[in-house]
Design a protein around this motif. Structure first.
Motif, PDB file in Angstrom:
ATOM      1  N   ASP A 192       0.810  -1.219   0.000  1.00  0.00           N
ATOM      2  CA  ASP A 192       0.000   0.000   0.000  1.00  0.00           C
ATOM      3  C   ASP A 192       0.840   1.264   0.000  1.00  0.00           C
ATOM      4  N   MET A 193       2.137   1.152   0.312  1.00  0.00           N
ATOM      5  CA  MET A 193       2.959   2.347   0.446  1.00  0.00           C
ATOM      6  C   MET A 193       3.077   3.105  -0.875  1.00  0.00           C
ATOM      7  N   ALA A 194       3.133   2.384  -1.985  1.00  0.00           N
ATOM      8  CA  ALA A 194       3.283   3.034  -3.284  1.00  0.00           C
ATOM      9  C   ALA A 194       1.942   3.381  -3.915  1.00  0.00           C
ATOM     10  N   GLU A 195       0.821   3.007  -3.276  1.00  0.00           N
ATOM     11  CA  GLU A 195      -0.484   3.214  -3.872  1.00  0.00           C
ATOM     12  C   GLU A 195      -1.141   4.503  -3.408  1.00  0.00           C
ATOM     13  N   LEU A 244      -9.835   0.887   0.432  1.00  0.00           N
ATOM     14  CA  LEU A 244     -10.540   1.841  -0.424  1.00  0.00           C
ATOM     15  C   LEU A 244      -9.572   2.568  -1.347  1.00  0.00           C
ATOM     16  N   GLN A 245      -8.360   2.839  -0.863  1.00  0.00           N
ATOM     17  CA  GLN A 245      -7.364   3.519  -1.695  1.00  0.00           C
ATOM     18  C   GLN A 245      -6.994   2.673  -2.902  1.00  0.00           C
ATOM     19  N   ALA A 246      -6.771   1.382  -2.664  1.00  0.00           N
ATOM     20  CA  ALA A 246      -6.434   0.480  -3.775  1.00  0.00           C
ATOM     21  C   ALA A 246      -7.586   0.398  -4.772  1.00  0.00           C
ATOM     22  N   LEU A 295      -7.759   3.726  -6.800  1.00  0.00           N
ATOM     23  CA  LEU A 295      -6.708   3.805  -7.810  1.00  0.00           C
ATOM     24  C   LEU A 295      -7.022   2.893  -8.988  1.00  0.00           C
ATOM     25  N   MET A 296      -7.466   1.682  -8.695  1.00  0.00           N
ATOM     26  CA  MET A 296      -7.793   0.733  -9.760  1.00  0.00           C
ATOM     27  C   MET A 296      -8.946   1.252 -10.617  1.00  0.00           C
ATOM     28  N   ALA A 297      -9.971   1.812  -9.975  1.00  0.00           N
ATOM     29  CA  ALA A 297     -11.132   2.314 -10.714  1.00  0.00           C
ATOM     30  C   ALA A 297     -10.756   3.490 -11.607  1.00  0.00           C
ATOM     31  N   LEU A 298      -9.962   4.426 -11.067  1.00  0.00           N
ATOM     32  CA  LEU A 298      -9.576   5.588 -11.862  1.00  0.00           C
ATOM     33  C   LEU A 298      -8.730   5.180 -13.060  1.00  0.00           C
ATOM     34  N   ARG A 299      -7.736   4.349 -12.821  1.00  0.00           N
ATOM     35  CA  ARG A 299      -6.864   3.944 -13.925  1.00  0.00           C
ATOM     36  C   ARG A 299      -7.634   3.159 -14.979  1.00  0.00           C
ATOM     37  N   ALA A 300      -8.499   2.259 -14.551  1.00  0.00           N
ATOM     38  CA  ALA A 300      -9.280   1.485 -15.515  1.00  0.00           C
ATOM     39  C   ALA A 300     -10.177   2.391 -16.346  1.00  0.00           C
ATOM     40  N   ALA A 307      -9.328  12.383 -11.287  1.00  0.00           N
ATOM     41  CA  ALA A 307      -9.037  12.346  -9.860  1.00  0.00           C
ATOM     42  C   ALA A 307     -10.218  11.735  -9.123  1.00  0.00           C
ATOM     43  N   ILE A 308      -9.940  11.195  -7.947  1.00  0.00           N
ATOM     44  CA  ILE A 308     -10.977  10.617  -7.088  1.00  0.00           C
ATOM     45  C   ILE A 308     -10.697  11.033  -5.647  1.00  0.00           C
ATOM     46  N   VAL A 309     -11.728  11.427  -4.946  1.00  0.00           N
ATOM     47  CA  VAL A 309     -11.646  11.656  -3.504  1.00  0.00           C
ATOM     48  C   VAL A 309     -12.817  10.945  -2.848  1.00  0.00           C
ATOM     49  N   SER A 310     -12.523  10.126  -1.857  1.00  0.00           N
ATOM     50  CA  SER A 310     -13.556   9.418  -1.113  1.00  0.00           C
ATOM     51  C   SER A 310     -13.528   9.909   0.325  1.00  0.00           C
ATOM     52  N   MET A 311     -14.666  10.422   0.804  1.00  0.00           N
ATOM     53  CA  MET A 311     -14.740  10.994   2.152  1.00  0.00           C
ATOM     54  C   MET A 311     -15.863  10.352   2.950  1.00  0.00           C
ATOM     55  N   ASP A 312     -15.699  10.337   4.252  1.00  0.00           N
ATOM     56  CA  ASP A 312     -16.762   9.937   5.148  1.00  0.00           C
ATOM     57  C   ASP A 312     -17.634  11.170   5.402  1.00  0.00           C
ATOM     58  N   PRO A 313     -18.881  11.184   4.951  1.00  0.00           N
ATOM     59  CA  PRO A 313     -19.701  12.398   5.083  1.00  0.00           C
ATOM     60  C   PRO A 313     -20.027  12.762   6.528  1.00  0.00           C
TER      61      PRO A 313
END
Length: 562
Positions: A261-264, A300-302, A305-310, A439-445
């Motif tokens: 996860d460090m590089a993701e 969620l980060q992984a 990243l996968m969703a954005l790149r795909a 870009a993607i940002v995921s937040m806890d509302p």
């Protein structure tokens, strides 16, 4: 008899003179020493670590990779290895091992003129004095200073404290300072998990980390480790049978495995780094050993990243293939030529490859050999195949803003072309770096915590964070301010305005041409139905958007066009 008396008197006077000069010299040197009491207040440069919300390490920052370990947490076998290698009389001498000094002096005298390197007899205390308070100059004056400081240090600090400072300060190669970082770097273990043989190898490194590099000089490394094990046997720390068994073992070096996860989370981590540096300063970030717990969710980060790149890859491929990255000569050593082309370090799934052949079956490729560095031996290049059926999207060639359909692979690629590929199963897929970004940002509302954030396709390609640094166009969200400004200046919903084509320079050598969503223009329209009110060069009214925005406390970040 008188002659003998004269000789004795002259000799005595000479000796007294030499002694007096020596005393004066020592007094002068002793008064020119740094304050040894600084050691008691030493604060080592420690590594700062960032963690995800669940404690997973996601980043490390340090000028010197060091994790401080108190002496009570260091196993006896590790202490024994370093004492046997560096200073077996450490707990009995007063800072200087006189016997070792005489042995070293005799050995150096015997080997004088032989070309062999002079050997020293520095104790751990002397090495501490040199590393912390003095330079590494190989001069008599520095050695005298080192000896005097060692005696003073022994009187002000306990033996355990001196050993603790030494074991946390020493450089062990590969960027590791201290035994805690060394154990992780070479064996991916904590110090408490080290075996005697592993501790012996670490103890072999302070004399010359590069000389005993396990990748570059494995034979030397094993030999030096075995010498340390032999010293441990002589000093009674291990039995002969144990020593023999451990000497027969391989080094067992296992480079520290980086957390996947460090590089993701590079974009997320960079935002945190800026925040920490701004709040606490660069010195605290890189030397302070901070422990920073973030809100990141690695799972969620992984996924983000996968969703954005795909999504970016699918969007980009639908608009055709733009051609190879480069072209090289494959008539000679193509692997070396291909290795000169840099790839993006955070795109682990993608590799650079060179086209070797094109046929009905697909494209034969040769893969880029990883640059392992001087401490690793190069590996043989691999080859593979891109199946014809997986390249249908690339038969659409994009050039000059137009797409041209072709019917043959050899019209898309030719031998020598450098391309990106991704391994899937036993074959490879053709890839290209997307021109579009996202870009993607995921937040806890409920809490506002940022759980995942990706600022672009590849951090190695571009560090510009489109999630936090991009200035977005307000679009229709700004219409209420435009209409409010118009109403304030006397317009009514029934006022007619002209909805017609318009253009103006955008400051970058192009023309800005706003248009309606459907691309059509309505001509004279009422304000109620009009889509534009910020301009009317003939009515003499003030330009509403030039002053109504500031009244609503909107401060544009863009400079006005001139």
């Amino acid at each position: 008899m008188k002659l003998i008396g004269y000789i004795f008197g002259i000799t005595s006077a000479a000796l007294l003179g030499i002694f007096g000069i020596g005393v004066v010299y020592l007094w002068e040197v002793a008064n020119d020493l740094p304050d040894h009491r600084k050691l008691a207040e030493w604060e080592p440069a420690l590594m700062t670590r960032f963690y995800a919300y669940d404690g997973t390490p996601i980043a490390e920052y340090a000028r010197e990779r060091r994790l401080y370990l108190p002496i009570a947490a260091i196993p006896e076998r590790v202490k024994a290895a370093f004492l046997s290698a560096e200073d077996k009389s450490f707990y009995s001498h007063s800072g200087i091992d006189v016997l070792s000094v005489f042995k070293a002096a005799w050995s150096n005298a015997v080997n004088l003129g032989s070309g062999q390197r002079l050997i020293g007899a520095s104790t751990i205390t002397q090495q501490l004095a040199k590393n912390f308070l003095l330079s590494s100059d190989r001069t008599l004056r520095r050695k005298i200073k080192e000896a005097v400081l060692s005696i003073r240090i022994e009187h002000s600090l306990s033996k355990d404290r001196i050993l603790e400072l030494y074991l946390n300060d020493i450089y062990l190669g590969l960027g590791a300072y201290g035994i805690a970082a060394g154990a992780l770097t070479y064996f991916d273990k904590s110090v408490s998990e080290l075996t005697v043989a592993e501790a012996a190898y670490l103890a072999a490194l302070p004399k010359g980390p590069n000389n005993y590099n396990p990748h570059r000089h494995p034979e030397r490394a094993v030999s030096r480790r075995n010498w340390v094990i032999g010293q441990m046997q002589r000093n009674g720390f291990v039995s002969a049978a144990q020593a023999s068994n451990m000497m027969a073992r391989p080094l067992g070096v296992k480079p520290q495995a980086k957390n996947p996860d460090m590089a993701e989370a590079n974009y997320f981590v960079e935002e945190v780094r800026r925040e920490v540096a701004g709040q606490y300063g660069e010195a605290a970030l890189y030397d302070g050993g901070l422990s920073v717990r973030t809100t990141l969710d690695p799972t969620l980060q992984a996924a983000a990243l996968m969703a954005l790149r795909a999504g970016l890859v699918d969007y980009d491929q639908a608009r055709g293939f733009r051609g190879p990255v480069a072209h090289i000569d494959i008539s000679g050593d193509w692997a070396t030529a291909l290795a000169k082309h840099e790839t993006f370090t955070d795109m682990k799934e993608w590799q650079l490859a060179v086209v070797l052949s094109c046929s009905d079956a697909g494209v034969g490729i040769g893969l880029r050999r990883a640059k392992l560095g001087p401490e690793h031996s190069p590996t043989s290049p691999e080859t593979g195949l891109i199946g014809r059926n997986t390249m249908r999207w690339a038969l659409k060639l994009a050039a000059g803003g137009k797409i041209r359909q072709v019917d043959s692979i050899d019209k898309v690629l030719s031998p020598g072309d450098v391309i990106y590929v991704e391994k899937v199963g036993n074959g490879y897929l053709l890839r290209q770096m997307p021109e579009v970004q996202g870009a993607i940002v995921s937040m806890d509302p409920n809490t506002g915590r940022v759980l995942a954030s990706v600022g672009g396709f590849s951090f190695a390609q571009s560090r510009f964070n489109r999630a936090t640094q991009a200035s977005r166009q307000p679009g229709s969200a700004f219409k209420p301010f435009v209409y409010a400004a118009a109403l304030d200046t006397g317009y009514t919903p029934a006022t007619l305005v002209m909805d017609a084509p318009f253009s103006m320079p955008d400051g970058a050598g192009r023309l800005w041409k706003p248009k309606n969503y459907d691309g059509k223009f309505g001509g004279p329209s009422t304000l109620r139905t009009g889509l534009e009110m910020s301009r009317n060069p003939d009515d003499g009214a003030p330009r509403p958007t030039s002053w109504h925005g500031p009244r609503c406390r909107i401060r544009p970040r863009l400079r006005p066009l001139r």
